[in-house]
Design an enzyme around this catalytic site. Structure first.
Site, PDB file in Angstrom:
ATOM      1  N   ARG A  26       0.878  -0.962   0.036  1.00  0.00           N
ATOM      2  CA  ARG A  26       0.130  -0.046   0.015  1.00  0.00           C
ATOM      3  C   ARG A  26       1.008   1.109   0.195  1.00  0.00           C
ATOM      4  O   ARG A  26       0.412   2.203  -0.601  1.00  0.00           O
ATOM      5  CB  ARG A  26      -0.938  -0.031   1.262  1.00  0.00           C
ATOM      6  CG  ARG A  26      -1.915  -1.175   1.067  1.00  0.00           C
ATOM      7  CD  ARG A  26      -3.176  -0.871   1.673  1.00  0.00           C
ATOM      8  NE  ARG A  26      -4.212  -1.740   1.208  1.00  0.00           N
ATOM      9  CZ  ARG A  26      -5.316  -1.928   1.914  1.00  0.00           C
ATOM     10  NH1 ARG A  26      -5.725  -1.514   2.990  1.00  0.00           N
ATOM     11  NH2 ARG A  26      -6.262  -2.967   1.514  1.00  0.00           N
ATOM     12  N   ASP A 128      12.419 -16.183  15.916  1.00  0.00           N
ATOM     13  CA  ASP A 128      13.524 -16.531  16.749  1.00  0.00           C
ATOM     14  C   ASP A 128      13.994 -14.968  17.120  1.00  0.00           C
ATOM     15  O   ASP A 128      14.932 -15.439  18.299  1.00  0.00           O
ATOM     16  CB  ASP A 128      14.503 -17.185  15.957  1.00  0.00           C
ATOM     17  CG  ASP A 128      13.965 -18.471  15.033  1.00  0.00           C
ATOM     18  OD1 ASP A 128      13.097 -18.919  15.786  1.00  0.00           O
ATOM     19  OD2 ASP A 128      14.551 -18.918  14.227  1.00  0.00           O
ATOM     20  N   ARG A 216       5.269 -26.995  44.517  1.00  0.00           N
ATOM     21  CA  ARG A 216       4.386 -27.927  44.258  1.00  0.00           C
ATOM     22  C   ARG A 216       4.922 -28.237  42.712  1.00  0.00           C
ATOM     23  O   ARG A 216       4.325 -29.390  42.240  1.00  0.00           O
ATOM     24  CB  ARG A 216       3.015 -27.710  44.464  1.00  0.00           C
ATOM     25  CG  ARG A 216       2.743 -27.795  45.901  1.00  0.00           C
ATOM     26  CD  ARG A 216       0.967 -27.673  45.914  1.00  0.00           C
ATOM     27  NE  ARG A 216       0.523 -28.595  45.048  1.00  0.00           N
ATOM     28  CZ  ARG A 216       0.220 -30.037  45.477  1.00  0.00           C
ATOM     29  NH1 ARG A 216       0.606 -30.592  46.890  1.00  0.00           N
ATOM     30  NH2 ARG A 216      -0.274 -30.849  44.830  1.00  0.00           N
ATOM     31  N   HIS A 217       5.152 -27.368  41.916  1.00  0.00           N
ATOM     32  CA  HIS A 217       5.867 -27.680  40.602  1.00  0.00           C
ATOM     33  C   HIS A 217       6.916 -26.971  40.255  1.00  0.00           C
ATOM     34  O   HIS A 217       7.401 -26.133  40.819  1.00  0.00           O
ATOM     35  CB  HIS A 217       4.465 -27.116  39.778  1.00  0.00           C
ATOM     36  CG  HIS A 217       4.299 -25.735  39.890  1.00  0.00           C
ATOM     37  ND1 HIS A 217       3.192 -25.259  40.533  1.00  0.00           N
ATOM     38  CD2 HIS A 217       5.234 -24.752  39.355  1.00  0.00           C
ATOM     39  CE1 HIS A 217       3.325 -23.803  40.699  1.00  0.00           C
ATOM     40  NE2 HIS A 217       4.524 -23.523  39.571  1.00  0.00           N
TER      41      HIS A 217
HETATM   42  O1  F6P Z   1      13.216 -19.860  12.008  1.00  0.00           O
HETATM   43  C1  F6P Z   1      12.201 -20.359  12.645  1.00  0.00           C
HETATM   44  C2  F6P Z   1      12.114 -21.638  12.913  1.00  0.00           C
HETATM   45  O2  F6P Z   1      10.597 -21.970  13.549  1.00  0.00           O
HETATM   46  C3  F6P Z   1      12.969 -22.207  14.077  1.00  0.00           C
HETATM   47  O3  F6P Z   1      12.720 -21.486  15.219  1.00  0.00           O
HETATM   48  C4  F6P Z   1      13.009 -23.514  13.782  1.00  0.00           C
HETATM   49  O4  F6P Z   1      14.267 -24.127  14.367  1.00  0.00           O
HETATM   50  C5  F6P Z   1      12.850 -23.853  12.399  1.00  0.00           C
HETATM   51  O5  F6P Z   1      12.355 -22.546  12.108  1.00  0.00           O
HETATM   52  C6  F6P Z   1      12.066 -24.896  12.124  1.00  0.00           C
HETATM   53  O6  F6P Z   1      12.156 -24.959  10.597  1.00  0.00           O
HETATM   54  P1  F6P Z   1      10.971 -25.778   9.785  1.00  0.00           P
HETATM   55  O7  F6P Z   1       9.628 -25.192   9.942  1.00  0.00           O
HETATM   56  O8  F6P Z   1      11.703 -25.791   8.430  1.00  0.00           O
HETATM   57  O9  F6P Z   1      11.110 -26.999  10.480  1.00  0.00           O
END
Ligand code: F6P
Length: 320
Positions: A26, A128, A216-217
């Protein structure tokens, strides 16, 4: 000025990618620039899966998880011959510049393309949070919310049964999701690539929580790719008073409607990407630093130290 740009999403998808696609499309159309969507990441660029986007093509996606354009990983994009095919396709469509939304691998592709004459701007789209030049990446907030919701629920049942829940979260090699989730849920232990993993030490800590602190946990949040969490849960049952249970949250962390924070961040970053391309810039990525949306050379983006991590880890240790 640039007349026609492309946009693609690459690598693991992240909530908020659609909001970024919408913003780029946009803002560019408002400025009189044509926008082309490239489907399935770099693979679509190489295989010519490219279509013009209109303003209404990006309606009703702001609140959707995933990516309308599809995503893929294409390790072969490291090869120059593969990238040459991509450049050829871009030229065929008259696309002069590109916005690439993805993680570190996607950024490397964007830099290589810029060096081949196609200005590229990277946006950090990954749950990540491992693009260190940016305080935060698109999708991190939403994934964190998903994790926190799951851990809160696990705590309920762990507490009822005097259990230790070991929760494996994503993050690739970056411990931010684990650490932030640990802080937000009051987890007893967080294990990441940055903290290291001394199994005996963690078992001793858990026994302390059980026997001396009379908890407890216990919740252990552990980044993926560190240990087999199911095997570790068995060791918890054998060596501590708790019964251990492991939960791998997996790809559920990548889905879901983006939080308002991710929607706004993606919109701001999308706007910045278009502004940079309009200014004739390339080889840069957009980052959030000290609450400002800024541009950073991709060549510097991936190795910047992030001091806030240490402070958060210290805070976590002081809260146990
Ligand atoms: O980079 C994102 C991510 O979800 C990471 O956290 C994970 O290690 C990876 O991708 C998993 O990759 P895929 O979806 O290819 O299994």
């Amino acid at each position: 000025m640039v007349k026609r740009i492309g946009i693609l999403t690459s690598g693991g998808d992240a909530p908020g990618m659609n909001a970024a696609i919408r913003a780029v499309t946009r803002v560019a159309i408002h400025a009189g620039i044509e926008v082309y969507g490239i489907y399935d990441g770099y693979a679509g660029l190489v295989n010519d899966k490219i279509e013009k986007l209109t303003r209404s093509d990006v309606s009703d996606i702001l609140d959707r998880g995933g990516t309308k354009l599809g995503s893929a990983r294409l390790p072969e994009f490291k090869e120059e011959s593969v990238r040459l095919k991509a450049v050829e396709n871009l030229k065929k469509h008259g696309i002069e510049a590109l916005v690439v939304i993805g993680g570190d691998g996607s950024y490397r592709g964007a830099l290589a393309l810029t060096e081949m004459g196609i200005n590229c701007i990277g946006l950090p789209g990954t749950i990540d949070n491992d693009i260190t030049c940016s305080d935060v990446s698109i999708g991190f907030d939403t994934a964190l919310e998903t994790i926190v919701d799951a851990v809160d629920k696990l705590r309920d049942t762990s507490s009822s049964h005097q259990r230790c829940s070991i929760v494996e979260v994503m993050g690739n090699r970056c411990g931010d999701l684990a650490l932030w989730a640990g802080l937000a849920t009051g987890a007893e232990i967080v294990v990441t690539q940055q903290t290291g993993f001394e199994e005996t030490e963690v078992l001793e800590q858990l026994q302390y929580f059980y026997e001396i602190a009379k908890k407890r946990h216990a919740i252990v949040i552990i980044s993926e790719k560190i240990t087999d969490v199911h095997a570790f849960a068995k060791k918890v049952s054998l060596n501590t008073g708790y019964s251990g249970r492991a939960t791998i949250l997996g790809h559920v962390q990548r889905g879901g409607s983006p939080t308002p924070v991710d929607r706004v961040l993606a919109s701001q970053m999308g706007e910045k990407a278009v502004d940079l391309l309009m200014a004739g810039k390339g080889g840069l990525c957009v980052a959030k630093q000290n609450n400002q949306i800024v541009a950073v050379p991709i060549s510097e983006a991936l190795d910047m130290p992030r001091s806030s991590r240490k402070a958060l880890q210290n805070l976590f240790n002081r809260l146990i």
